[in-house]
Design a protein around this motif. Sequence first.
Motif: not given
Length: 247
Positions: A60-62, A81-90, A92-98, A127-133
Amino acid sequence: MALVALGVPLAVAGTVLAVRALPRVDRATLTTGAQFANAAATATILLDPSLLTGLVESRRWRRIGRVRSSRFLPGPGWWALLQADVRRLRRHPSALLIWAALIGVQYAAALALPGLAGAAQVVFAYLAAARLTGGLRAISRSTGLRRALGGSDALLRGIHVVVPALGAALWWLATLPTVEPGPAWLAPTLALGVVAAAFRAATRPPIDYGGATVNTPFGMVPVDLLRQGSRGPALLAVLVLVQLFLG
């Protein structure tokens, strides 16, 4: 008969799609498919899903490839570090979609099986929380990354549990109308338990295959291996039982 009537059209549709896709199959596609098949087989035999999920995440990252870099807002190290974790979700939008789709699944489950809506809420919240870890899993499985970031392991994990904790809280609030109100303490306790279960699953250490086994009439059972693999899901099962008996 109903299953046959449903399965035959699906089988026909799958066959047609497979035949149409054959001209687009090349050596690279076959190699990729073989890698996924081998990873899935190994993960099943060794009872270690991370062998497959690690490959999926790497692919996925590739696909994301090059991204635009931007500055973090000024502040202490934990804030960056917290901002970096938020940007990770941006990125990887499928995590938020799920995460959002599971809200609709919970409402559908409440309509179809109202008696099990509470148990379904606990499972889907996990399952929803696991998508954000994703960030929590990354720093937990890489000693080198933790050393490069600096700080204690507890601090790094505490920073990266903020996003899944907030996501679980918002998801829980959004699905409260689907369950019957129980004791005042039950909902907050279950929500915190869901975050704890997701945290335990994401911070699971590498599996040790040298643990104890028990000889049973069905063969040798790797008790210690099952214990390690149940880190997180075991707590989730306890939460489901609590909800069923007290909800």
